[in-house]
Design an enzyme around this catalytic site. Structure first.
Site, PDB file in Angstrom:
ATOM      1  N   CYS A  69       0.799  -1.230   0.000  1.00  0.00           N
ATOM      2  CA  CYS A  69       0.000   0.000   0.000  1.00  0.00           C
ATOM      3  C   CYS A  69       0.830   1.277   0.000  1.00  0.00           C
ATOM      4  CB  CYS A  69      -0.925   0.010   1.217  1.00  0.00           C
ATOM      5  SG  CYS A  69      -2.116  -1.314   1.168  1.00  0.00           S
TER       6      CYS A  69
HETATM    7  N1  LIG Z   1      -3.041  -5.938   2.233  1.00  0.00           N
HETATM    8  C1  LIG Z   1      -3.407  -4.805   2.802  1.00  0.00           C
HETATM    9  O1  LIG Z   1      -3.033  -4.522   3.926  1.00  0.00           O
HETATM   10  C2  LIG Z   1      -4.336  -3.839   2.105  1.00  0.00           C
HETATM   11  C3  LIG Z   1      -4.903  -2.794   2.854  1.00  0.00           C
HETATM   12  C4  LIG Z   1      -5.752  -1.903   2.239  1.00  0.00           C
HETATM   13  C5  LIG Z   1      -6.016  -2.039   0.872  1.00  0.00           C
HETATM   14  N2  LIG Z   1      -5.459  -3.041   0.143  1.00  0.00           N
HETATM   15  C6  LIG Z   1      -5.808  -3.126  -1.280  1.00  0.00           C
HETATM   16  O2  LIG Z   1      -6.720  -4.194  -1.453  1.00  0.00           O
HETATM   17  C7  LIG Z   1      -6.486  -4.841  -2.705  1.00  0.00           C
HETATM   18  C8  LIG Z   1      -6.204  -6.310  -2.492  1.00  0.00           C
HETATM   19  O3  LIG Z   1      -5.016  -6.436  -1.716  1.00  0.00           O
HETATM   20  P1  LIG Z   1      -4.595  -7.770  -0.981  1.00  0.00           P
HETATM   21  O4  LIG Z   1      -3.471  -7.400  -0.063  1.00  0.00           O
HETATM   22  O5  LIG Z   1      -5.792  -8.463  -0.421  1.00  0.00           O
HETATM   23  O6  LIG Z   1      -4.021  -8.607  -2.214  1.00  0.00           O
HETATM   24  P2  LIG Z   1      -3.678 -10.171  -2.243  1.00  0.00           P
HETATM   25  O7  LIG Z   1      -2.650 -10.346  -3.296  1.00  0.00           O
HETATM   26  O8  LIG Z   1      -3.415 -10.671  -0.862  1.00  0.00           O
HETATM   27  O9  LIG Z   1      -5.040 -10.840  -2.723  1.00  0.00           O
HETATM   28  C9  LIG Z   1      -5.596 -10.647  -3.969  1.00  0.00           C
HETATM   29  C10 LIG Z   1      -6.248 -11.937  -4.408  1.00  0.00           C
HETATM   30  O10 LIG Z   1      -6.904 -11.704  -5.639  1.00  0.00           O
HETATM   31  C11 LIG Z   1      -6.751 -12.835  -6.466  1.00  0.00           C
HETATM   32  N3  LIG Z   1      -6.973 -12.426  -7.843  1.00  0.00           N
HETATM   33  C12 LIG Z   1      -6.169 -11.746  -8.684  1.00  0.00           C
HETATM   34  N4  LIG Z   1      -6.793 -11.490  -9.848  1.00  0.00           N
HETATM   35  C13 LIG Z   1      -8.023 -12.022  -9.747  1.00  0.00           C
HETATM   36  C14 LIG Z   1      -9.140 -12.075 -10.619  1.00  0.00           C
HETATM   37  N5  LIG Z   1      -9.102 -11.520 -11.813  1.00  0.00           N
HETATM   38  N6  LIG Z   1     -10.224 -12.729 -10.186  1.00  0.00           N
HETATM   39  C15 LIG Z   1     -10.276 -13.297  -8.965  1.00  0.00           C
HETATM   40  N7  LIG Z   1      -9.268 -13.255  -8.092  1.00  0.00           N
HETATM   41  C16 LIG Z   1      -8.149 -12.622  -8.478  1.00  0.00           C
HETATM   42  C17 LIG Z   1      -5.348 -13.319  -6.149  1.00  0.00           C
HETATM   43  O11 LIG Z   1      -5.186 -14.692  -6.483  1.00  0.00           O
HETATM   44  C18 LIG Z   1      -5.275 -13.079  -4.638  1.00  0.00           C
HETATM   45  O12 LIG Z   1      -5.710 -14.197  -3.899  1.00  0.00           O
HETATM   46  C19 LIG Z   1      -5.344  -4.073  -3.361  1.00  0.00           C
HETATM   47  O13 LIG Z   1      -5.874  -3.080  -4.188  1.00  0.00           O
HETATM   48  C20 LIG Z   1      -4.640  -3.434  -2.185  1.00  0.00           C
HETATM   49  O14 LIG Z   1      -3.959  -2.264  -2.559  1.00  0.00           O
HETATM   50  C21 LIG Z   1      -4.628  -3.966   0.741  1.00  0.00           C
END
Ligand SMILES: NC(=O)c1ccc[n+]([C@@H]2O[C@H](COP(=O)([O-])OP(=O)(O)OC[C@H]3O[C@@H](n4cnc5c(N)ncnc54)[C@H](O)[C@@H]3O)[C@@H](O)[C@H]2O)c1
Length: 441
Positions: A282
């Site tokens: 992030c």
């Molecule tokens: N991790 C954090 O602390 C956090 C906090 C706030 C916001 N975010 C935001 O949230 C979003 C997700 O982050 P995250 O950390 O959960 O990511 P992550 O990589 O842990 O999880 C994303 C998941 O999406 C799946 N994926 C990818 N493309 C896909 C598709 N087309 N269809 C279905 N599944 C798909 C992946 O296999 C993965 O399991 C990002 O935009 C991130 O910036 C993350």
């Protein structure tokens, strides 16, 4: 909130009723750090939840009640799966049966620091194939202001359904803080903004069923910008703390003592701390979504670029510190054994994405050092073409220099200070311990 305030279509009334009575079938796309906790929260609230992910490995583990996310225990996930409240699949055709969909897929940056929208576009393309009237779609992936209405909306409207009447579209920023023992998905206030007033209200009704506090805003753009303000605020303030650390280093002042004393001011000051560099999914990434978008509007986000530059220098500064410390002991970095303590991007979590430890290890390796590491949360990690396994912390006694990158609570710092021959501490983890062999940031 009582029933919908704005003039609602019958489609809206039916969906609202389904949500309020928890008969709405909830879908979560992307079962990562954000999606899985959200799926669990809605299942706990009594909804029938289906998680969709591209990864068989993840959906299999969810269906086995076996959590791979630190903040979600298998003892919480298992019973929800067993009771039939929560399941996972790689098959998007389930969207046909769903009433709501939250999109929680990654939004990385390309090498050029441009937003990579491909995951959002791909997920929306799959939703569009099975899209139907009466759905609520909420984008949660962090992104630039305008994405929901400019990218997602046209993909959903191409089948002829009208937003605000036949379906509802929102953006809601995810604020989850992995490893935070106090704040989790359920008790972090949830901001939501819709494409139309009816969409905002539907988003508010939806989250209110499972989360403690919901803050509705007037548009998707406001909701998108909220997240970018929050993360840009952190990134710039960390950049300032790092610049102060660089200044203090030149002047021989202990920056940690300065910040601690400044933080005693009861108003107008909020402490941020220097460190080895930014990490995670992030803070190092999101502000560049904003600067990319503002550049298109002819506006240069200069604070963001400057903080990005300073934060990006920190791994190099740490490597210089290690080199200088070794030189003072008449040891060249080439051929030295350097042991890294903690490789996750922040304390008490297992995530090494964008971790400054990776940059620092690579820089030291290129200078000819032999690198080992210990991290109780990370069993192994990739360093260029080799996979390194976490070593026992007793390696600090064998290493020519120990570098503390991540201040996990599980480490015994007095013991590390006792055993190590030379230590570069980038987190003030050895606060209060006086020794000539400790070099602080
Ligand atoms: N991790 C954090 O602390 C956090 C906090 C706030 C916001 N975010 C935001 O949230 C979003 C997700 O982050 P995250 O950390 O959960 O990511 P992550 O990589 O842990 O999880 C994303 C998941 O999406 C799946 N994926 C990818 N493309 C896909 C598709 N087309 N269809 C279905 N599944 C798909 C992946 O296999 C993965 O399991 C990002 O935009 C991130 O910036 C993350």
């Amino acid at each position: 909130m009582n029933s919908l305030q704005v003039e609602a279509t019958s489609t809206a009334r039916v969906l609202e009723e389904k949500i309020r009575t928890r008969r709405a079938r909830v879908g979560i796309i992307g079962l990562g750090y954000v999606g899985l906790p959200l799926a669990v929260e809605f299942a706990k609230a009594g909804f029938d939840v289906t998680g969709i992910d591209l990864s068989d490995a993840k959906t299999d583990r969810v269906n086995a009640g076996d959590s791979y996310i630190g903040d979600i225990s298998s003892s919480l996930l298992g019973p929800l799966v067993k009771s039939g409240k929560l399941r996972a699949t790689t098959d998007f055709s389930v969207v046909r049966e769903l009433d709501t969909v939250n999109i929680c897929v990654p939004t990385p940056l390309r090498k050029t620091k441009d937003p990579d929208m491909s995951y959002i576009v791909s997920a929306c393309g799959e939703i569009a194939k099975h899209f139907h009237s009466g759905m609520l779609v909420i984008l949660e992936s962090t992104t630039y202001p305008g994405t929901t209405d400019e990218v997602v909306l046209p993909m959903l409207e191409q089948g002829g359904l009208k937003v605000g009447q036949d379906f509802f579209l929102c953006f809601s920023p995810e604020r989850v803080d992995p490893g935070n023992p106090k704040y989790n998905t359920s008790n972090i206030p949830k901001v939501v903004g819709g494409t139309t007033a009816a969409c905002s209200e539907m988003g508010h009704v939806f989250y209110s069923q499972a989360l403690q506090q919901v803050v509705a805003v007037s548009s998707t753009q406001v909701a998108e910008m909220v997240k970018l303000l929050e993360n840009t605020f952190r990134m710039i303030n960390i950049g300032l703390a790092n610049e102060i650390a660089l200044m203090c280093d030149r002047m021989g002042i202990n920056v940690w003592e300065v910040i601690e004393a400044a933080a005693t001011k009861p108003f107008g000051f909020m402490p941020f701390f220097p460190g080895p560099g930014l990490g995670g999914h992030c803070i190092p990434i999101d502000p560049f979504y904003l600067s990319w978008k503002t550049k298109q509007a002819g506006f240069e986000a200069r604070f963001i670029e400057l903080a990005g530059y300073i934060n990006g220098q920190m791994p190099h500064f740490v490597v210089d510190k290690v080199q200088n410390a070794l030189n003072e002991h008449a040891k060249p970095v080439k051929g030295s054994h350097i042991h890294i303590v903690g490789v996750a991007y922040k304390k008490n979590i297992d995530d090494v994405r964008e971790s400054p430890a990776v940059d620092i290890m690579l820089l030291l390796k290129r200078l000819g050092a032999r690198i080992t590491f210990s991290d109780p949360h990370v069993a192994s990690m990739q360093l260029e073409d080799s996979r390194l396994a976490s070593d026992d912390i007793s390696q600090v006694a064998a290493a020519d220099c120990t570098v503390i990158i991540t201040d996990h609570s599980a480490f015994d710092y007095p013991q590390i200070a006792k055993q190590a021959r030379l230590i570069v501490d980038t987190r003030n983890a050895l606060k209060g311990i006086k020794s000539d062999k400790i070099v602080r940031l």
